[in-house]
Design a protein around this motif. Structure first.
Motif, PDB file in Angstrom:
ATOM      1  N   SER A  61       0.824  -1.202   0.000  1.00 18.53           N
ATOM      2  CA  SER A  61       0.000   0.000   0.000  1.00 18.53           C
ATOM      3  C   SER A  61       0.856   1.249   0.000  1.00 18.53           C
ATOM      4  CB  SER A  61      -0.947   0.026   1.201  1.00 18.53           C
ATOM      5  OG  SER A  61      -0.252   0.310   2.406  1.00 18.53           O
ATOM      6  N   VAL A  62       0.266   2.311  -0.536  1.00 19.55           N
ATOM      7  CA  VAL A  62       0.803   3.663  -0.454  1.00 19.55           C
ATOM      8  C   VAL A  62      -0.041   4.414   0.558  1.00 19.55           C
ATOM      9  CG1 VAL A  62       1.142   5.842  -1.671  1.00 19.55           C
ATOM     10  CG2 VAL A  62       1.652   3.683  -2.822  1.00 19.55           C
ATOM     11  N   GLN A  63       0.634   5.048   1.537  1.00 15.31           N
ATOM     12  CA  GLN A  63      -0.077   5.791   2.566  1.00 15.31           C
ATOM     13  C   GLN A  63       0.427   7.223   2.621  1.00 15.31           C
ATOM     14  OE1 GLN A  63       0.251   3.761   6.324  1.00 15.31           O
ATOM     15  NE2 GLN A  63      -0.593   1.851   5.528  1.00 15.31           N
ATOM     16  N   PRO A  64      -0.423   8.214   2.366  1.00 16.26           N
ATOM     17  CA  PRO A  64      -0.023   9.606   2.553  1.00 16.26           C
ATOM     18  C   PRO A  64       0.385   9.835   4.011  1.00 16.26           C
ATOM     19  CG  PRO A  64      -2.142   9.460   1.425  1.00 16.26           C
ATOM     20  CD  PRO A  64      -1.828   8.097   1.917  1.00 16.26           C
ATOM     21  N   SER A  65       1.408  10.649   4.227  1.00 12.28           N
ATOM     22  CA  SER A  65       1.901  10.844   5.592  1.00 12.28           C
ATOM     23  C   SER A  65       2.037  12.308   5.986  1.00 12.28           C
ATOM     24  CB  SER A  65       3.254  10.146   5.763  1.00 12.28           C
ATOM     25  OG  SER A  65       4.206  10.646   4.825  1.00 12.28           O
ATOM     26  N   ALA A  66       1.656  13.228   5.104  1.00  5.77           N
ATOM     27  CA  ALA A  66       1.809  14.652   5.423  1.00  5.77           C
ATOM     28  C   ALA A  66       0.813  15.097   6.492  1.00  5.77           C
ATOM     29  CB  ALA A  66       1.639  15.501   4.171  1.00  5.77           C
ATOM     30  N   GLU A  67      -0.361  14.464   6.525  1.00  6.92           N
ATOM     31  CA  GLU A  67      -1.389  14.815   7.503  1.00  6.92           C
ATOM     32  C   GLU A  67      -1.665  13.611   8.391  1.00  6.92           C
ATOM     33  OE1 GLU A  67      -2.462  17.865   7.585  1.00  6.92           O
ATOM     34  OE2 GLU A  67      -1.582  18.539   5.689  1.00  6.92           O
ATOM     35  N   LYS A  68      -2.353  13.871   9.505  1.00  3.60           N
ATOM     36  CA  LYS A  68      -2.737  12.793  10.418  1.00  3.60           C
ATOM     37  C   LYS A  68      -4.246  12.690  10.584  1.00  3.60           C
ATOM     38  CE  LYS A  68       1.340  11.253  11.305  1.00  3.60           C
ATOM     39  NZ  LYS A  68       1.714   9.915  10.769  1.00  3.60           N
ATOM     40  N   ILE A  69      -4.989  13.561   9.919  1.00  3.58           N
ATOM     41  CA  ILE A  69      -6.445  13.528   9.995  1.00  3.58           C
ATOM     42  C   ILE A  69      -7.008  13.519   8.579  1.00  3.58           C
ATOM     43  CG2 ILE A  69      -8.518  14.769  10.722  1.00  3.58           C
ATOM     44  CD1 ILE A  69      -7.001  15.854  13.075  1.00  3.58           C
ATOM     45  N   TYR A  70      -7.840  12.516   8.299  1.00  2.00           N
ATOM     46  CA  TYR A  70      -8.469  12.380   6.995  1.00  2.00           C
ATOM     47  C   TYR A  70      -9.946  12.054   7.189  1.00  2.00           C
ATOM     48  CZ  TYR A  70      -3.577  11.757   5.637  1.00  2.00           C
ATOM     49  OH  TYR A  70      -2.234  11.922   5.473  1.00  2.00           O
ATOM     50  N   TYR A  71     -10.730  12.337   6.149  1.00  4.33           N
ATOM     51  CA  TYR A  71     -12.167  12.085   6.204  1.00  4.33           C
ATOM     52  C   TYR A  71     -12.627  11.202   5.049  1.00  4.33           C
ATOM     53  CZ  TYR A  71     -11.991  15.664   9.769  1.00  4.33           C
ATOM     54  OH  TYR A  71     -11.678  16.368  10.905  1.00  4.33           O
ATOM     55  N   GLY A  72     -11.691  10.508   4.421  1.00 10.40           N
ATOM     56  CA  GLY A  72     -12.037   9.570   3.374  1.00 10.40           C
ATOM     57  C   GLY A  72     -10.969   9.497   2.309  1.00 10.40           C
ATOM     58  N   GLY A  73     -11.193   8.606   1.341  1.00 10.66           N
ATOM     59  CA  GLY A  73     -10.261   8.437   0.241  1.00 10.66           C
ATOM     60  C   GLY A  73     -10.982   7.982  -1.005  1.00 10.66           C
ATOM     61  N   SER A  74     -10.378   8.250  -2.171  1.00  7.39           N
ATOM     62  CA  SER A  74     -10.992   7.867  -3.443  1.00  7.39           C
ATOM     63  C   SER A  74      -9.905   7.567  -4.460  1.00  7.39           C
ATOM     64  CB  SER A  74     -11.905   8.981  -3.972  1.00  7.39           C
ATOM     65  OG  SER A  74     -11.162  10.157  -4.250  1.00  7.39           O
ATOM     66  N   ALA A  75     -10.251   6.786  -5.463  1.00  5.68           N
ATOM     67  CA  ALA A  75      -9.331   6.462  -6.553  1.00  5.68           C
ATOM     68  C   ALA A  75     -10.097   5.744  -7.648  1.00  5.68           C
ATOM     69  CB  ALA A  75      -8.185   5.579  -6.069  1.00  5.68           C
ATOM     70  N   SER A  76      -9.504   5.707  -8.832  1.00  7.14           N
ATOM     71  CA  SER A  76      -9.951   4.811  -9.897  1.00  7.14           C
ATOM     72  C   SER A  76      -9.000   3.628  -9.911  1.00  7.14           C
ATOM     73  CB  SER A  76      -9.932   5.522 -11.251  1.00  7.14           C
ATOM     74  OG  SER A  76     -10.934   6.505 -11.318  1.00  7.14           O
ATOM     75  N   ILE A  77      -9.514   2.439  -9.629  1.00  5.85           N
ATOM     76  CA  ILE A  77      -8.706   1.224  -9.509  1.00  5.85           C
ATOM     77  C   ILE A  77      -8.853   0.406 -10.782  1.00  5.85           C
ATOM     78  CG2 ILE A  77      -8.185  -0.777  -8.081  1.00  5.85           C
ATOM     79  CD1 ILE A  77      -9.892   0.479  -5.866  1.00  5.85           C
ATOM     80  N   SER A  78      -7.740   0.069 -11.421  1.00  2.15           N
ATOM     81  CA  SER A  78      -7.859  -0.820 -12.574  1.00  2.15           C
ATOM     82  C   SER A  78      -8.237  -2.218 -12.084  1.00  2.15           C
ATOM     83  CB  SER A  78      -6.561  -0.844 -13.391  1.00  2.15           C
ATOM     84  OG  SER A  78      -5.491  -1.392 -12.669  1.00  2.15           O
TER      85      SER A  78
END
Length: 305
Positions: A61-78
């Motif tokens: 997995s790739v995990q963003p690390s600049a922030e510590k608070i998120y409210y969801g995620g989205s992507a187009s997955i092949s």
């Protein structure tokens, strides 16, 4: 119940990427009603068995690390259709998580090839949750109380058309976001912005307010002591969507309900086995693809690191 804030977004496509055909409709539901699925005793036993499988899987997995608070995620997955046996499964997915491992709150969603869960080897839509690291709570789809379906026709378990290794690829756009008023976590089909349903905030502790981790990638596993199955198209990733599963337009969702790019220079690349089994390649932002990653691998004898 409807989410109070969803930002629709156009999904750009690369030359060999097309929307996946995924509409297996329930029939016969009157207006303003939804299908109610009755869970059998056999399925309740299966739900417990499947939750134990969470301890027998590998992931990248790739995990963003600049922030510590998120409210969801989205992507187009092949979308791929990796070859798996009855006691195995393989996914392309997004994770939304918060809390220490023994109290982990987690929502996972995307596509899966999972014969034990679905009864066949087709690629299908799935959702998965836990509020305690899969110790006692949580399940796939709607095998236990948790997820609340609101869409009258579309649900978990829908078949998705997979791409062909070396040929045309198919993309499946999805998101989960926390509704700022209700606090519920909504599962959205991003292609046509269909609101499928939600996980109520009441079933969570650490996810009741926000997530601390958003992950993008894949998972594969099966019976303890057995070789693990392929992930993605079954080959280690290369920078070519014709030959590798990928995620495009990877975004996080902020407290205003907006899909926003994350800082691609500040990410963590995660894996829990040798890279000859499964690996990932993160490209950062591309002109037409947005923030992009590639993932996959052949599986096999893959020890935990």
């Amino acid at each position: 119940m409807k989410p109070t804030m969803i930002q629709e977004q156009a999904n750009e496509q690369i030359s060999n990427m097309f929307p996946s055909v995924m509409r297996s409709k329930h029939e016969g539901c009157p207006s303003e009603t939804v299908p109610i699925r009755r869970t059998s005793k056999k399925e309740l036993i299966k739900a417990k068995y499947l939750s134990n499988w969470m301890k027998r899987r590998h992931y990248v997995s790739v995990q963003p690390s600049a922030e510590k608070i998120y409210y969801g995620g989205s992507a187009s997955i092949s979308v791929a259709n990796p070859r798996v046996n009855h006691g195995q499964f393989s996914t392309g997915q997004i994770w939304i998580q918060n809390g220490p491992s023994e109290e982990l709150n987690s929502i996972e969603f995307g596509w899966a090839v999972h014969p034990h869960l679905f009864g066949d080897n087709q690629t299908r839509v799935f959702g998965l949750w836990t509020a305690d690291g899969f110790r006692e709570t949580g399940c796939y789809n709607m095998l236990c109380p948790g997820f609340v379906q609101v869409h009258p026709e579309y649900s978990f378990g829908e078949h998705i058309t997979a791409g062909t290794y070396g040929g045309a690829q198919r993309a499946f756009a999805v998101s989960v976001h926390r509704d700022p008023k209700s606090g519920n976590w909504w599962f959205i089909n991003g292609i046509d912005n269909e609101k499928i349903g939600y996980w109520p905030k009441e079933i969570f502790t650490h996810l009741a307010n926000n997530a601390s981790v958003i992950g993008y990638g894949g998972a594969a596993g099966g019976d303890l002591g057995e070789p693990t199955p392929p992930m993605g198209h079954g080959h280690l990733p290369v920078f070519d969507s014709t030959y590798s599963c990928c995620m495009l337009h990877m975004k996080v969702i902020n407290n205003r309900g907006s899909h926003v790019d994350f800082d691609s220079s500040k990410v963590q690349l995660k894996h829990d086995t040798k890279t000859s089994c499964y690996d990932l390649m993160f490209t950062g932002r591309a002109l037409f693809w947005g923030t992009t990653m590639f993932f996959g691998g052949p599986g096999g004898d893959c020890p935990m690191l």
